[in-house]
Enzyme design. Structure first.
Site, PDB file in Angstrom:
ATOM      1  N   LYS A 159       0.860  -1.191   0.000  1.00 49.26           N
ATOM      2  CA  LYS A 159       0.000   0.000   0.000  1.00 49.26           C
ATOM      3  C   LYS A 159       0.893   1.236   0.000  1.00 49.26           C
ATOM      4  CE  LYS A 159      -1.249   1.649   3.868  1.00 49.26           C
ATOM      5  NZ  LYS A 159      -0.658   3.016   3.839  1.00 49.26           N
ATOM      6  N   SER A 211      -1.311  -4.989   7.842  1.00 50.11           N
ATOM      7  CA  SER A 211      -2.684  -4.736   7.376  1.00 50.11           C
ATOM      8  C   SER A 211      -2.927  -5.379   6.018  1.00 50.11           C
ATOM      9  CB  SER A 211      -2.943  -3.225   7.294  1.00 50.11           C
ATOM     10  OG  SER A 211      -2.896  -2.630   8.566  1.00 50.11           O
ATOM     11  N   ASP A 242      -5.857   0.510   8.335  1.00 45.61           N
ATOM     12  CA  ASP A 242      -5.479   0.310   6.937  1.00 45.61           C
ATOM     13  C   ASP A 242      -6.058  -0.967   6.327  1.00 45.61           C
ATOM     14  OD1 ASP A 242      -4.048   2.613   6.492  1.00 45.61           O
ATOM     15  OD2 ASP A 242      -2.106   1.743   7.013  1.00 45.61           O
TER      16      ASP A 242
END
Length: 299
Positions: free
Chosen positions: A12, A100, A130
Site C-alpha cells: 500500500k 494490514s 489500513d
C-alpha cells in the site's frame, strides 16, 4: 481435497497523505490517495483441522507467528480452519501496508477457500485502520480514520520504485511528533487523468504531512528521498505513510528499473523494489516470477 489458495498482499503506497483533524478518542483524520504497486507478500491458505501460521521469506525471520500476528487475528474473524503460510517479501512496519495488507489478503484467501462472506466494516477497522483500504487492492481515496473509501477515476499506468533504508519509524511516535492536526484536505481530484504526467502534476500540489515529523525521528528518510530524487526520470519522490519507506514515480518501466538498479549499486544495504501501478484485476494474481524479479533485499 480443496486446492490451496494463493493471494498477493500488495504493498500500500500513500501517494499523498494529509492529516486533517483528530477525534476526541485520539484517532487521526486523514485524506489520502492510495495505490497498490504490483509487489507484495504472499498468503497461502489450505484446508486443515486447525488454524496455524508459518512465516517464510526475506523479512519473515523477525516476525512472530503467535496470536498477535494480524494474519491470525484476521483468520479468527472467518469461519473454518486453515493452514496459513505468509511469505514476507516486504519490510515490516515500513509505511507500505505490512501487517494490514497481510490481514486483508488472509481474509480474501479464506473467503475463496471456504466460500464465506468477508467480515463487517466494523470488524475490519478493529484489525487496523489500513485493513479496509488494503482489502480493496485498487487505487482509491481514503478519508476519515480509514473508514471512508471513495473510488477514483481510472489512473494511467505508471511505475513506482520503493526504497527502505532499514530504519524504524514507529507510527505512534510519528503522529505524536506532529505539531498540528488541522491541515487542509486534498485538492479536488480531476475527473480524469489522461496521462501519467497529469497525475504527477496533480500530486505535486499535495504532500505527506507525516514526512517532516518522520524525518526528525529518522533522518535516513531525508537521505533516501534525496537519493531517489537524483535518479533519471523521477517525476515525484515522497515518503509513504508514516515511513520510513520512500518512493519515486516514473512514467515508464524502463526508467523505473534503471533507477532501481542505480540505487542498488549505490546503496546495497537498502531494500529496493520496482513495479508497475495499475488497477488490472490480474495484478492481484500471484505469478511464479514475482519473487525473483521485483523483490530485492540488500545487505
Amino acid at each position: 481435497m480443496t486446492e490451496p489458495v494463493r493471494v498477493l498482499a500488495r504493498a500500500k503506497v500513500n501517494l499523498c497523505l494529509h492529516v486533517t483533524g483528530r477525534r476526541s478518542d485520539g484517532y487521526h483524520l486523514l485524506d489520502s490517495l492510495v495505490v497498490f504497486p504490483r509487489m507484495g507478500d504472499v498468503i497461502e491458505a489450505e484446508t486443515a483441522s486447525r488454524t496455524s501460521l508459518t512465516i517464510t521469506g526475506p523479512f519473515g525471520i523477525d516476525l512472530s507467528a503467535g496470536a498477535d500476528n494480524l494474519v491470525l487475528q484476521g483468520a479468527a474473524l472467518m469461519p473454518g480452519n486453515a493452514a496459513l503460510r505468509l511469505h514476507k517479501n516486504l519490510p515490516a512496519s515500513s509505511g507500505i501496508g505490512g501487517g494490514s495488507a497481510d490481514a486483508a489478503a488472509t481474509l480474501r484467501a479464506l473467503s475463496q477457500l471456504h466460500g464465506n462472506a468477508l467480515p463487517s466494516a466494523e470488524q475490519l477497522l478493529g484489525l487496523g485502520a489500513d485493513v479496509p483500504v488494503c482489502l480493496s487492492q485498487t487505487s482509491i481515496r481514503m478519508r476519515g480514520i480509514g473508514d471512508v473509501l471513495e473510488p477514483l477515476p481510472p489512473l494511467p499506468e505508471f511505475w513506482c520504485v520503493l526504497v527502505n533504508p532499514g530504519s524504524a519509524c514507529p507510527t505512534p511516535d510519528v503522529f505524536a511528533a506532529l505539531e498540528r492536526f488541522d491541515h487542509t484536505p486534498l485538492p479536488a481530484v480531476p475527473g480524469r487523468f489522461t496521462a501519467a504526467e497529469d497525475l504527477f502534476t496533480w500530486l505535486r500540489s499535495t504532500r505527506n504531512d507525516l514526512q517532516l515529523p518522520a524525518t526528525r525521528l529518522c533522518p535516513q528518510v531525508a537521505v533516501v528521498s534525496a537519493a531517489i530524487a537524483e535518479t533519471e526520470g523521477c517525476a515525484l519522490n515522497r515518503m509513504s505513510g508514516s515511513g520510513a519507506t520512500c518512493f519515486g514515480l516514473y512514467a515508464t518501466g524502463a526508467a523505473a528499473l534503471k533507477a532501481a538498479d542505480m540505487l542498488r549499486a549505490s546503496y546495497p544495504a537498502w531494500w529496493i523494489a520496482a513495479a508497475p501501478v495499475s488497477d488490472d484485476p490480474r495484478d492481484n494474481e500471484v505469478r511464479e516470477v514475482d519473487q525473483d524479479v521485483t523483490h530485492v533485499r540488500g545487505g
